[in-house]
Design an enzyme around this catalytic site. Structure first.
Site, PDB file in Angstrom:
ATOM      1  N   SER A 113      -9.277  24.682  22.418  1.00 14.29           N
ATOM      2  CA  SER A 113      -7.934  24.645  22.993  1.00 14.29           C
ATOM      3  C   SER A 113      -7.433  26.066  23.260  1.00 14.29           C
ATOM      4  CB  SER A 113      -6.978  23.959  22.020  1.00 14.29           C
ATOM      5  OG  SER A 113      -6.742  24.815  20.925  1.00 14.29           O
ATOM      6  N   LYS A 114      -6.325  26.122  23.969  1.00 10.25           N
ATOM      7  CA  LYS A 114      -5.713  27.410  24.267  1.00 10.25           C
ATOM      8  C   LYS A 114      -5.383  28.150  22.969  1.00 10.25           C
ATOM      9  CE  LYS A 114      -1.346  28.715  25.982  1.00 10.25           C
ATOM     10  NZ  LYS A 114      -1.382  30.069  25.458  1.00 10.25           N
TER      11      LYS A 114
END
Ligand code: GLU
Length: 510
Positions: A265-266
Site C-alpha cells: 500500500s501507499k
C-alpha cells in the site's frame, strides 16, 4: 478459427495508478504483443461517486512514460470500438440489462437504503451472512415479490430502482483460470449484485462484461482482487448467450509488502521510503503529494523490467530484459499463483543496471544540468570520460554530481576515518616524494602516475595496503571510487599536484 488476441487494461479513474495496476497493464501489453494481438485502454468510470479529476490523464501519462502503449483507447487514438470511456457508452448498456430481465435472469428491486439497512440488521441479529440473495430477496421489494401491476406502476412513475442479477440458489459455477487452474464457486456464496441503476448507469459488473464482449476481448488479465467477481461475470456471459466467445481469465497474484504480510500500500511506501506510484501525484482534494518512480529517478526501462519480475519469471537466470525480450519470453504459465513481494533493493538494483547501460552522452546532458546548479562548466569530452568512470557506482542518474564532484572541484575535506587509520609520520614523506617524481616527469598518464606512486612507496618501505586508500582520499576527499590512477590521469597533472600539496598542508596541520 482462433480469434485475434485482444486484451484490455480497464482502470477506474479513482486516483493515481498503483504499480500493481501498471503491472497489470504491462502483462496485458506483453501478452498482446507476444501473440500479435491488440491492447486496449478502457476507462471504467461508471461509479461517478468515485471519480477523481486528473486520474485519467495520470493513467495515460504513466503508460506513455513506460512505453506501454495501447493500440486503441482513451488517449492513444480511437479504434473500431470507440468510445472507450464507459460514461460515454452509457446508452449502450440498458438493452443488455433488459435482455436479462426479460429472460428471467435479472429483476427490478425497489428497496430503499433504509430497507436494505433493516435487512442487514435483521440478518446480523440472527447471525446470518447478510447478503441480497436467493433466500433474502423473497422478503424484499422487488419484481419477484411485488405484483406485476405494482412493478409497472412504480416503473412508470419513475420510482428509483436497480436491476439485480437473479442467481440460482445453489449452483456450481466453474471456470478455468489461466494462472490458477479450475475455480469452482457455489452461487450460495454469492449475492444478487446490482447490474444497473435507474440513473441509467450500469455497474462495473455489467459494463465490464458487455464491453469485453463488444470489444471482442479474448483474454481478461487482471488483478487477483477481481477473482471473486469472475463467477458472476461467467454467469453474465452465460445468461447473455455469449458463452462461446467468453474471454479466458487470468488473475494475477497480489503485490505484497516487502515483509510479505499483506497487500502493498501507499503507507508501506511512505514507511519504507519508496514510491508505489509510477509518477508523482498531487491529490486534488488534500493537495498531498505522493512520490513517483519517474520523479525519484527511476528509468522507464528499469521500471518495466522490475515490474515484469514481480509475479513472473522467465525460468532462466536472466534478469535484464529489454521490452522486446520480455515480449518474446512472456507467458501466462510462468506467472505465479502466490503473491509477489516488493523488494526495494532489487528495484534499485534494476535501476543501477540500466544506469550502467545508459549511453555516456545521455549521462553527460544530465550531469551538465547538475553542474550548472554549481556554476560549473566543463567540456563534453571531459564529462563523457567522467561519466564513463563513475556510472558503475550509482543507482540513479541524479547521483552523478554527488559521486563525481571531485572531478570538478578540489576536495576541501578528507574522509576522517581513513586519515585516522592510515596517516602516520611516513605519509607526508611519501606524498612529497610523489609530488617531486610527478614534477620531474614530463609525461603524465595513469601508467606514469602508478609507477611514480610505487617508487615513492618503495623508498619508504610501504605497501599498497598502507597507502593506496590514503592517496585516494588526498586526491578525491572520499574513500571509494573508480580506479585511482585512471581518475588521476583524467583530472590532470597540474590539478593532481596541487591536490597532493593541499592534502599535505591540510592533513598535516589538522
Ligand atoms: N475497473 C476495474 C479496475 O479498476 C477493472 C477490472 C477488470 O479488469 O475487469 O481495476
Amino acid at each position: 478459427m482462433d480469434r485475434k488476441v485482444r486484451v484490455r487494461f480497464a482502470p477506474s479513474p479513482t486516483g493515481p495508478l498503483h504499480i500493481g495496476g501498471v503491472r497489470t497493464a504491462l502483462y496485458n501489453y506483453l501478452f498482446a504483443k507476444k501473440h500479435g494481438g491488440d491492447f486496449i485502454l478502457r476507462i471504467e468510470d461508471t461509479d461517478q461517486t468515485r471519480f477523481v479529476p486528473g486520474a485519467e490523464e495520470y493513467i495515460i501519462e504513466a503508460l506513455s512514460w513506460l512505453g506501454i502503449n495501447p493500440n486503441e483507447g482513451i488517449g492513444f487514438g480511437d479504434g473500431p470500438h470507440a468510445p472507450y470511456r464507459q460514461s460515454d457508452r452509457k446508452p449502450m448498456y440498458k438493452q443488455y440489462a433488459m435482455q436479462l430481465v426479460n429472460a428471467g435472469h435479472a429483476y427490478y428491486a425497489f428497496d430503499t437504503s433504509e430497507e436494505l439497512e433493516a435487512m442487514r440488521e435483521r440478518l446480523k441479529a440472527s447471525n446470518v451472512d447478510s447478503k441480497y440473495d436467493a433466500i433474502t430477496r423473497m422478503a424484499m421489494k422487488n419484481s419477484l415479490t411485488l405484483p406485476e401491476d405494482e412493478v409497472n406502476k412504480r416503473l412508470d412513475s419513475g420510482d428509483p430502482y436497480v436491476i439485480r442479477i437473479k442467481l440460482p440458489k445453489k449452483d456450481d459455477v466453474k471456470f478455468h483460470d489461466e494462472i490458477r487452474g479450475w475455480v469452482n464457486i457455489n452461487t450460495s456464496q454469492m449475492d444478487d449484485k446490482v447490474l444497473y441503476k435507474s440513473d441509467g448507469m450500469p455497474t462495473y459488473h455489467l459494463a465490464n462484461v458487455v464491453d469485453d464482449y463488444l470489444m471482442q476481448i479474448t483474454h481478461v488479465i487482471r488483478g487477483e482482487e477481481w477473482l471473486p467477481s469472475a463467477p458472476l461475470h461467467v454467469l453474465l456471459y452465460r445468461y447473455l448467450g455469449w458463452e462461446d466467445v467468453m474471454p479466458k481469465f487470468a488473475h494475477l497474484p497480489l503485490l505484497l509488502k516487502p515483509e510479505g504480510n499483506g497487500k502493498l500500500s501507499k503507507r508501506d511506501g511512505d514507511r519504507l521510503g519508496f514510491p508505489v506510484f509510477p509518477l508523482e501525484w498531487k491529490d486534488p482534494a488534500t493537495q498531498e503529494i505522493s512520490s513517483g518512480y519517474r520523479e525519484s529517478g527511476y528509468l522507464a526501462e528499469a521500471v518495466v523490467n522490475l515490474l515484469a519480475f514481480l509475479g513472473w519469471n522467465p525460468g532462466t537466470h536472466q534478469e535484464l530484459f529489454s521490452k522486446s525480450e520480455l515480449i518474446e519470453a512472456f507467458s501466462l504459465d510462468r506467472v505465479s499463483k502466490s503473491g509477489a513481494k516488493f523488494d526495494l533493493n532489487k528495484a534499485k538494483w534494476f535501476n543501477q543496471q540500466y544506469v550502467r547501460h545508459t549511453d555516456n552522452k545521455v549521462l553527460v546532458e544530465a550531469l551538465k544540468k547538475q553542474l550548472s546548479e554549481h556554476q560549473i562548466v566543463a567540456d563534453n569530452a571531459y564529462l563523457e570520460a567522467v561519466c564513463g568512470l563513475v556510472k558503475e557506482k550509482i543507482s540513479f542518474i541524479k547521483e552523478l554530481w554527488g559521486i563525481s564532484s571531485y572531478f570538478f572541484v578540489d576536495p576541501t575535506a578528507y574522509d576522517t576515518s581513513v586519515i585516522e587509520k592510515k596517516w602516520n609520520e611516513k605519509s607526508p614523506l611519501v606524498l612529497q616524494e610523489l609530488i617531486q617524481l610527478l614534477q620531474a616527469n614530463d609525461s603524465f598518464s595513469a601508467v606514469t602516475m602508478e609507477a611514480a606512486y610505487h617508487e615513492a612507496l618503495n623508498k619508504y618501505g610501504l605497501s599498497n595496503k598502507d597507502f593506496l586508500q590514503l592517496l585516494r582520499v588526498c586526491i578525491s576527499g572520499v574513500a571509494g571510487g573508480p580506479p585511482l590512477f585512471e581518475l588521476s590521469a583524467l583530472i590532470g597533472k597540474t590539478a593532481i599536484i596541487k591536490r597532493l600539496k593541499n592534502a599535505l598542508d591540510k592533513i598535516n596541520h589538522s
